[in-house]
Motif scaffolding. Structure first.
Motif, short mmCIF file in Angstrom:
data_model
loop_
_atom_site.label_atom_id
_atom_site.label_comp_id
_atom_site.label_asym_id
_atom_site.label_seq_id
_atom_site.Cartn_x
_atom_site.Cartn_y
_atom_site.Cartn_z
N THR A 1 1.05 -1.21 0.06
CA THR A 1 0.28 -0.25 -0.16
C THR A 1 0.70 0.94 0.32
N ILE A 2 1.88 1.67 0.71
CA ILE A 2 2.53 2.90 1.10
C ILE A 2 3.57 2.79 0.11
N GLU A 3 3.79 1.75 -0.73
CA GLU A 3 5.03 1.77 -2.12
C GLU A 3 3.86 2.28 -2.73
N ALA A 4 2.69 2.14 -3.16
CA ALA A 4 1.96 1.80 -4.40
C ALA A 4 1.60 3.95 -4.25
N GLN A 5 1.75 3.97 -2.85
CA GLN A 5 1.19 5.82 -2.54
C GLN A 5 2.88 6.35 -2.88
N GLY A 6 3.96 5.74 -3.36
CA GLY A 6 4.90 6.57 -3.28
C GLY A 6 5.64 6.47 -2.06
N THR B 1 13.65 15.52 3.86
CA THR B 1 12.94 15.61 3.38
C THR B 1 11.89 14.70 4.48
N SER B 2 11.52 13.73 4.67
CA SER B 2 10.43 12.81 5.16
C SER B 2 9.19 13.56 4.85
N LEU B 3 8.81 14.21 3.47
CA LEU B 3 7.84 14.67 2.76
C LEU B 3 6.77 14.02 2.28
N VAL B 4 7.02 13.07 1.65
CA VAL B 4 6.12 12.11 1.55
C VAL B 4 5.56 11.57 2.58
N GLU B 5 6.33 10.88 3.64
CA GLU B 5 5.73 10.31 4.18
C GLU B 5 4.77 11.36 5.43
N SER B 6 4.87 12.04 5.67
CA SER B 6 4.50 13.24 6.08
C SER B 6 3.16 13.93 5.27
N THR C 1 18.92 5.49 -2.79
CA THR C 1 18.17 5.35 -1.87
C THR C 1 16.33 5.50 -3.06
N GLY C 2 16.57 6.27 -4.14
CA GLY C 2 15.54 6.49 -4.46
C GLY C 2 13.94 7.98 -3.91
N GLU C 3 14.96 7.66 -2.49
CA GLU C 3 14.17 9.04 -1.72
C GLU C 3 14.61 9.79 -2.18
N GLU C 4 15.20 10.13 -2.63
CA GLU C 4 15.13 12.17 -3.66
C GLU C 4 14.46 11.70 -4.93
N VAL C 5 14.32 10.86 -5.26
CA VAL C 5 14.06 11.22 -6.34
C VAL C 5 12.47 11.01 -5.62
N MET C 6 11.92 10.04 -5.15
CA MET C 6 10.47 10.02 -4.75
C MET C 6 9.84 12.02 -4.44
N LEU D 1 7.38 17.11 -4.76
CA LEU D 1 7.34 18.02 -5.13
C LEU D 1 7.11 18.75 -6.85
N GLN D 2 7.24 18.27 -7.44
CA GLN D 2 6.95 18.65 -9.19
C GLN D 2 5.50 18.04 -9.19
N GLU D 3 4.74 17.37 -8.57
CA GLU D 3 3.15 16.31 -9.21
C GLU D 3 2.60 17.78 -8.10
N THR D 4 3.48 18.33 -6.96
CA THR D 4 2.60 19.18 -6.83
C THR D 4 2.55 20.85 -6.60
N ALA D 5 3.67 20.90 -8.20
CA ALA D 5 3.63 21.74 -8.79
C ALA D 5 3.14 21.49 -10.14
N GLN D 6 2.59 20.72 -10.39
CA GLN D 6 1.84 20.05 -12.07
C GLN D 6 0.25 20.84 -11.32
N GLN D 7 -0.01 20.22 -10.37
CA GLN D 7 -1.49 20.61 -9.93
C GLN D 7 -1.51 22.26 -9.60
#
Length: 384
Positions: free
Chosen positions: A15-20, A126-131, A180-185, A190-196
């Motif tokens: 579930t959490i992997e699918a969410q980012g 960081t820890s933005l996605v989880e927050s 780790t992929g943390e920076e990419v995700m 952040l890119q998604e929020t800018a697109q929105q």
């Protein structure tokens, strides 16, 4: 503030992997039995507590901006180990009011008194996605009737809309050093929020950004001029790179997220400047640049350290230290006050600011005295 047990959702990993949160395994030391994302426990707060913390966070943010102004006007850049050649551009970046987007305060808080500032992650938090995302979806699944201190997503979208950006796509740059992929995700989010927010965006690796010597501009692999760059590449690294002088000189012709003046907020020398300006403030711990002075117990923090590395705790009980390669830039000496103990675990509150407003909370726990890459992230909720 309470720590409570909770039942993990069936299939929570997928579930959490699918969410980012694709990096919850790779960003956590493999020898640990406790997962990075741990929903078997969570913290609860009352709305009164959250509103009080919001006020404290916004006051701290305002104090930090006043501290930047003081450092700029008094010329105290050497205390922050900023290269002399970059000082004029740091100063002008602040005086122009180059726009900023977000940051994260790390706070000591036990629910019984004012939160204490440990540091301000204001350049590459960081820890933005989880927050923002992962704990919100957990709340909706596990406690759908409750609330959470979390308006990060909405505030980020609104903040992108507020920025006076130039025409052309906004570039979001990660580095190939991220294993780790943390920076990419994080940058992808952040890119998604800018697109929105209605922006056109492009993802790019820092290593693929080029310098056009004819136009004197940075360009991407398609030779498009980069006019807005969002990065998680620290400014202290950038100014030390071969193209650091060009990056510093591009402050006027580009919008950088975060801006160059954030070098003064993301540096732990800020803690000592704040104590000088606001001695005895209830949200601060005594901190000095010239040594621990008369502190009965203190922690030595490298000015540019990350993830709890290269720290040393000196107390009547003895000395504890963490490994690391930081410290050549100097240290700040802050009063040591152990993180509160909740069932053998010690939480650090990561309080987010977007623009100049408090925007949410993430919590990481450690069994030791210093929060590092072995710490786990746990969700929270607001209870009646």
């Amino acid at each position: 503030m309470r720590r409570q047990a909770s039942t993990p959702r069936d299939g929570w990993e997928k579930t959490i992997e699918a969410q980012g949160l694709a990096y919850h395994r790779s960003a956590h030391p493999v020898h640990l039995t406790r997962p990075y994302w741990d929903e078997s426990v969570h913290y609860t707060f009352t709305m009164e507590e959250v509103l009080d913390l919001e006020g404290q966070v916004e006051e701290l943010h305002g104090m930090c901006l006043e501290a930047v102004a003081h450092v700029v006007e008094s010329g105290r850049h050497r205390d922050f180990a900023i290269p002399e050649w970059a000082v004029p551009e740091v100063t002008e970046s602040w005086r122009r009011g180059d726009p900023h987007v977000y940051g994260r305060f790390d706070l000591r808080y036990d629910g019984t008194g004012p939160a204490k500032l440990l540091e301000y992650n204001a350049d590459t938090p960081t820890s933005l996605v989880e927050s923002s995302l992962i704990q919100w979806f957990w709340l909706k699944d596990a406690y759908p009737g409750d609330d959470q201190w979390n308006c990060l997503h909405e505030r980020l979208v609104d903040r992108w809309r507020e920025l006076p950006l130039q025409s052309g796509p906004a570039h979001f740059a990660w580095t190939n050093m991220d294993e780790t992929g943390e920076e990419v995700m994080t940058l992808g989010y952040l890119q998604e929020t800018a697109q929105q927010a209605g922006l056109t965006t492009v993802a790019v690796a820092m290593e693929d950004i080029g310098w056009d010597s004819r136009t004197l501009r940075f360009v991407d692999m398609e030779q498009r001029v980069i006019r807005t760059l969002c990065k998680l590449y620290p400014w202290e690294w950038a100014v030390a790179d071969p193209f650091g002088p060009q990056a510093v000189a591009q402050q006027v012709s580009m919008t950088w997220v975060e801006p160059l003046w954030k070098m003064l907020l993301s540096n732990k020398a800020l803690l000592a400047v704040l104590w000088e300006m606001y001695p005895g403030h209830p949200n601060l711990l005594p901190a000095y640049l010239d040594g621990p002075r008369d502190l009965p117990a203190h922690i030595e923090k490298p000015l540019l350290g990350r993830e709890g590395a290269s720290m040393r705790i000196v107390s009547p009980e003895g000395i504890q230290r963490t490994e690391g390669d930081y410290g050549a830039e100097g240290y700040v000496y802050q009063e040591f006050r152990a993180l509160p103990d909740f069932d053998g675990w010690r939480p650090v509150l990561g309080a987010w600011v977007v623009g100049d407003e408090a925007a949410g909370l993430g919590i990481r726990e450690t069994s030791g005295l210093i929060t590092d890459d072995s710490s786990s992230f746990v969700p929270h909720r607001i209870v009646p």
